[in-house]
Design an enzyme around this catalytic site. Structure first.
Site, PDB file in Angstrom:
ATOM      1  CG  ASN A   1      -0.330  -7.060  -1.533  1.00  0.00           C
ATOM      2  OD1 ASN A   1      -0.847  -7.729  -2.439  1.00  0.00           O
ATOM      3  ND2 ASN A   1      -0.847  -7.004  -0.312  1.00  0.00           N
TER       4      ASN A   1
ATOM      5  CG  HIS B   1      -9.573  -5.999   0.492  1.00  0.00           C
ATOM      6  ND1 HIS B   1      -9.904  -7.100   1.251  1.00  0.00           N
ATOM      7  CD2 HIS B   1      -8.246  -5.793   0.682  1.00  0.00           C
ATOM      8  CE1 HIS B   1      -8.825  -7.533   1.891  1.00  0.00           C
ATOM      9  NE2 HIS B   1      -7.804  -6.760   1.561  1.00  0.00           N
TER      10      HIS B   1
ATOM     11  CD  GLU C   1      -4.377  -8.131   1.618  1.00  0.00           C
ATOM     12  OE1 GLU C   1      -5.285  -7.415   2.092  1.00  0.00           O
ATOM     13  OE2 GLU C   1      -3.169  -7.886   1.770  1.00  0.00           O
TER      14      GLU C   1
ATOM     15  CD  GLU D   1      -2.840  -1.346   2.370  1.00  0.00           C
ATOM     16  OE1 GLU D   1      -2.724  -0.532   3.296  1.00  0.00           O
ATOM     17  OE2 GLU D   1      -3.710  -2.235   2.351  1.00  0.00           O
TER      18      GLU D   1
ATOM     19  CG  ASP E   1     -12.492  -9.221   1.700  1.00  0.00           C
ATOM     20  OD1 ASP E   1     -12.363  -8.226   0.956  1.00  0.00           O
ATOM     21  OD2 ASP E   1     -12.140  -9.210   2.896  1.00  0.00           O
TER      22      ASP E   1
HETATM   23  C1  XIL Z   1      -6.186  -6.614   8.188  1.00  0.00           C
HETATM   24  C2  XIL Z   1      -6.525  -7.813   9.056  1.00  0.00           C
HETATM   25  O1  XIL Z   1      -7.406  -8.642   8.363  1.00  0.00           O
HETATM   26  C3  XIL Z   1      -7.143  -7.359  10.357  1.00  0.00           C
HETATM   27  O2  XIL Z   1      -7.315  -8.467  11.237  1.00  0.00           O
HETATM   28  C4  XIL Z   1      -6.281  -6.314  11.026  1.00  0.00           C
HETATM   29  O3  XIL Z   1      -6.932  -5.809  12.171  1.00  0.00           O
HETATM   30  C5  XIL Z   1      -5.993  -5.175  10.066  1.00  0.00           C
HETATM   31  O4  XIL Z   1      -5.406  -5.686   8.890  1.00  0.00           O
HETATM   32  N1  XIL Z   1      -4.851  -4.872   3.606  1.00  0.00           N
HETATM   33  C6  XIL Z   1      -3.833  -5.669   4.059  1.00  0.00           C
HETATM   34  C7  XIL Z   1      -4.076  -6.568   5.202  1.00  0.00           C
HETATM   35  O5  XIL Z   1      -2.758  -5.703   3.462  1.00  0.00           O
HETATM   36  O6  XIL Z   1      -2.920  -6.763   5.985  1.00  0.00           O
HETATM   37  C8  XIL Z   1      -5.200  -6.081   6.067  1.00  0.00           C
HETATM   38  O7  XIL Z   1      -5.471  -7.064   7.071  1.00  0.00           O
HETATM   39  C9  XIL Z   1      -6.423  -5.789   5.231  1.00  0.00           C
HETATM   40  C10 XIL Z   1      -6.141  -4.733   4.224  1.00  0.00           C
END
Ligand code: XIL
Length: 367
Positions: free
Chosen positions: A219, A255, A284, A178, A286
């Protein structure tokens, strides 16, 4: 082999039911019907990981270590369905070095051991991020007790120490996470403020030196399609690679939310990173929604998963597809996005949603 009750049915029921009837080859050991061999439902109803292996892609999930310790169904399902795991939190800096020089590798070690025991690879997540940093670090920078030169050394040591600890055990490392804003400018993190933009190249060099076989990844989120942010990544990757910096992968978090629609030009985006000679991955995935969940929303959600998966399967460079948790029971979404949730392929009771079916069908269709 002892037949379970499930298989004690008349041959006709077997033939017309959900069980797979094959010829005499490919028998798994269940017999009892003259002339045919019957495979158990599990063979007809293979797990995601079985289908992923056939498709030549890794199917992964983020793993919640508390759930892994406490919940047997979670342990078993994680092992059955996935052949890649990512630490949801326990490889982050605040977790591995909560106090300066005091390391806590236990939960991360546990995950690596679990993965090994279940034939899974591990994605390393994450080395350099603006979030989930230990307090000693952020306060030290804020109060000026840690200056830029020292900070650079701290970052180098952090990357080197963590990557070396898991050397040979990590398939892909999210080296920087990020680092861009939505408009494509570099994120105004402590790393940029203190070290300037060169911290990114440094991080990749240090990570690669510590484990040359782990693929070093960029990422981020909101980079599924072609947009200002993903283009900033493309330009950065191109420039760094031209300079010989070992940037070898582009990780797309994925996401998504049904109320925002599906991003455009995903295949085109993957293709341009592939053309640079890089790997790509969905890291990641969802797909959240405004609660309460209902059948219509679950049906709307399913093709979001499928279309990202299909984009991955359509790109040779895309070697892994990871969901950020697979059951709503442990999803991070409700805790972070108020009033939203139901973002994963299984409900809180591990019931399979339409999204699970789409993942399965997509993997079964293959590349
Ligand atoms: C999130 C986790 O899922 C949570 O449990 C934590 O509180 C915060 O981080 N992007 C990412 C992940 O790269 O590491 C994040 O994970 C979600 C967003």
């Amino acid at each position: 082999m002892k037949l379970t009750n499930r298989f004690r049915m008349p041959a006709l029921a077997l033939l017309s039911g959900a069980l797979l009837v094959t010829g005499v080859t490919g028998v798994t050991g269940v017999t009892g019907v003259t002339g045919v061999a019957v495979q158990p439902a599990s063979a007809h109803n293979p797990s995601l990981r079985v289908l992923a292996e056939r498709a030549g892609v890794r199917i992964g999930t983020a793993v919640d270590m508390a759930a892994l310790a406490d919940d047997r169904t979670y342990r078993r399902t994680t092992a059955r369905e996935f052949d890649s795991v990512t630490a949801e939190n326990v490889m982050k800096w605040e977790s591995v070095e909560p106090q300066r020089g005091v390391y806590d590798w236990k939960p991360a070690d546990d995950l690596v051991r679990y993965a090994r025991a279940h034939g899974q690879v591990v994605r390393g997540h994450t080395l350099v991020w603006h979030s989930q940093l230990p307090t000693w670090l952020t306060t030290g920078v804020a109060d000026g007790s840690i200056g830029a030169t020292e900070l650079r050394g701290i970052l180098r040591d952090h990357i080197t120490t963590e990557v070396k600890r898991y050397k040979g055990k990590i398939q892909q490392w999210d080296v920087v996470n990020e680092v861009f804003e939505e408009d494509g400018s570099l994120r105004n993190s402590i790393w940029l403020q203190q070290l300037g933009p060169s911290y990114i190249a440094d991080a990749f060099r240090w990570a690669h030196a510590a484990d040359p076989r782990a693929k070093p990844f960029l990422n981020d989120y909101n980079v599924e399609g072609v947009n200002a942010k993903s283009t900033a990544y493309y330009d950065l990757a191109k420039r760094l690679r031209a300079q010989g910096v070992p940037v070898q992968g582009f990780g797309i978090q994925g996401h998504l939310a049904i109320q925002y629609g599906f991003p455009g030009r995903v295949a085109e985006n993957l293709a341009r990173f592939e053309a640079l000679g890089m790997q790509t991955a969905f890291t990641e995935v969802d797909v959240r929604m405004i609660l309460p969940v209902d059948e219509a929303k679950s049906v709307t959600q399913a093709p979001y998963f499928r279309r990202l998966l299909d984009a991955c399967l359509g790109a040779r460079s895309c070697k892994s597809f990871t969901v950020w948790g697979y059951t709503d029971r442990y999803s991070w979404v409700p805790g972070v996005f108020e009033g939203q949730g139901a973002a994963t392929p299984m409900d809180e009771e591990y019931g399979r949603k339409p999204a699970y079916g789409e993942l399965r069908e997509g993997l079964a269709a293959g590349r």
